[in-house]
Design a protein around this motif. Structure first.
Motif, PDB file in Angstrom:
ATOM      1  N   LYS A 242      54.494 -40.626  31.771  1.00  0.00           N
ATOM      2  CA  LYS A 242      54.251 -41.932  31.151  1.00  0.00           C
ATOM      3  C   LYS A 242      55.184 -42.086  29.947  1.00  0.00           C
ATOM      4  O   LYS A 242      55.240 -41.208  29.087  1.00  0.00           O
ATOM      5  CB  LYS A 242      52.802 -42.055  30.686  1.00  0.00           C
ATOM      6  CG  LYS A 242      51.764 -41.613  31.708  1.00  0.00           C
ATOM      7  CD  LYS A 242      51.632 -42.575  32.850  1.00  0.00           C
ATOM      8  CE  LYS A 242      50.477 -42.161  33.762  1.00  0.00           C
ATOM      9  NZ  LYS A 242      50.314 -43.070  34.914  1.00  0.00           N
TER      10      LYS A 242
ATOM     11  N   VAL B   6      51.389 -39.920  26.090  1.00  0.00           N
ATOM     12  CA  VAL B   6      52.480 -40.792  26.519  1.00  0.00           C
ATOM     13  C   VAL B   6      53.707 -40.440  25.685  1.00  0.00           C
ATOM     14  O   VAL B   6      53.621 -40.317  24.456  1.00  0.00           O
ATOM     15  CB  VAL B   6      52.124 -42.285  26.329  1.00  0.00           C
ATOM     16  CG1 VAL B   6      53.346 -43.171  26.577  1.00  0.00           C
ATOM     17  CG2 VAL B   6      50.980 -42.685  27.253  1.00  0.00           C
TER      18      VAL B   6
ATOM     19  N   LEU C 175      49.612 -48.077  31.551  1.00  0.00           N
ATOM     20  CA  LEU C 175      50.034 -46.674  31.636  1.00  0.00           C
ATOM     21  C   LEU C 175      48.873 -45.746  31.981  1.00  0.00           C
ATOM     22  O   LEU C 175      49.052 -44.530  32.051  1.00  0.00           O
ATOM     23  CB  LEU C 175      50.678 -46.246  30.321  1.00  0.00           C
ATOM     24  CG  LEU C 175      52.018 -46.914  29.987  1.00  0.00           C
ATOM     25  CD1 LEU C 175      52.475 -46.522  28.572  1.00  0.00           C
ATOM     26  CD2 LEU C 175      53.088 -46.541  31.010  1.00  0.00           C
TER      27      LEU C 175
END
Length: 288
Positions: free
Chosen positions: A93, A122, A286
């Motif tokens: 991500k 992320v 995400l």
């Protein structure tokens, strides 16, 4: 007598022309809805003094948080820079963060860390679109934005996308100049694009280009913005509909640059609301 008369008439006409009040000059800021500019899609705006006056010099700020500067290769045979906050656990991500017209300054690094802390797991990469140059005054920023060639900007973006790898899932976010770049980034990401957030950036108005998007778009704009006007945003919404794409627009009673805490015209309430919406959107896209 005829010669004297003609000469006198000519003198009176010249005098009238001299005394006639000057016509008001056009002060509208160019919206750059076409891509005919020699540099990038916002280069004409960057050169306009009226657009420059919409951006007061940012307040001094020094970033003291986490993250590191990295280099990555670009398709034009050069290299580019980025500020990376790597996920604590291995993750595909990625959030690509695009700077305002000032460059990759400490405010952008701070905002990148805020997203990083709130999204969790992320990778956050703030892309340096000016190759290390950072402006602190509007006229200087205008020159940097105007001088950034479209080819180089695209090459830097493609390099950042390649750096993350073919398995990466992308969302992007940017402000002003970066808002435009966030939308362009989503188009370059192809099927890897999962989300796109743009803050008061110049919208792409080419319907055929908009058709290449593989994600919806969340846009934040100001009703008092004289650069990216509400009229241009409405046109963007209409063109996205023509392209069969989805865009969600939130219009705030604020001016250009309202979400930048280092900007003297910072609107705390609007910025907080926009960030809340952006964060929820990015978490959903995400799956963070």
């Amino acid at each position: 007598m005829k010669i004297v008369f003609i000469t006198g008439l000519s003198f009176l006409m010249s005098l009238f022309s001299y005394l006639k009040p000057a016509q008001p000059q056009e002060t509208a800021i160019p919206l750059c809805h076409t891509t005919d500019s020699p540099g990038n899609d916002m280069s004409a705006m960057a050169a306009d003094p009226a657009f420059q006056r919409l951006h007061e010099a940012p307040l001094p700020f020094t970033y003291m948080g986490a993250g590191e500067m990295i280099k990555f290769s670009t398709p034009d045979g050069q290299s580019a820079n980025g500020f990376l906050l790597k996920a604590k656990k291995p993750s595909n991500k990625w959030l690509l963060v695009y700077q305002e017209w000032w460059g990759l300054n400490d405010n952008i690094k701070q905002q990148s860390e805020t997203f990083y802390n709130d999204l969790k797991d992320v990778n956050v990469l703030a892309v340096d679109m000016y190759d290390g140059k950072v402006a602190t005054e509007p006229s200087e920023a205008g020159k940097l934005m105007q001088g950034a060639s479209k080819d180089r900007l695209m090459s830097i973006q493609k390099g950042a996308i390649a750096y993350a790898g073919p398995k990466a899932e992308f969302a992007s976010v940017g402000w002003c100049f970066g808002g435009m770049l966030s939308l362009q980034s989503a188009m370059l990401e192809g099927k890897q694009a999962k989300g796109c957030v743009m803050y008061y950036g110049r919208p792409e108005q080419d319907v055929e280009k908009l058709k290449t998007l593989n994600t919806d778009v969340l846009g934040f704009f100001g009703s008092q913005d004289k650069g990216i006007t509400p009229e241009s945003v409405k046109t963007f919404e209409e063109n996205m509909a023509k392209a069969g794409e989805k865009v969600t627009v939130k219009m705030y009673d604020a001016g250009h640059g309202f979400a930048n805490p280092s900007n003297p015209v910072y609107n705390k309430e609007a910025a907080a609301d926009a960030y809340k919406l952006a964060l929820a959107y990015l978490k959903d896209k995400l799956k963070a």
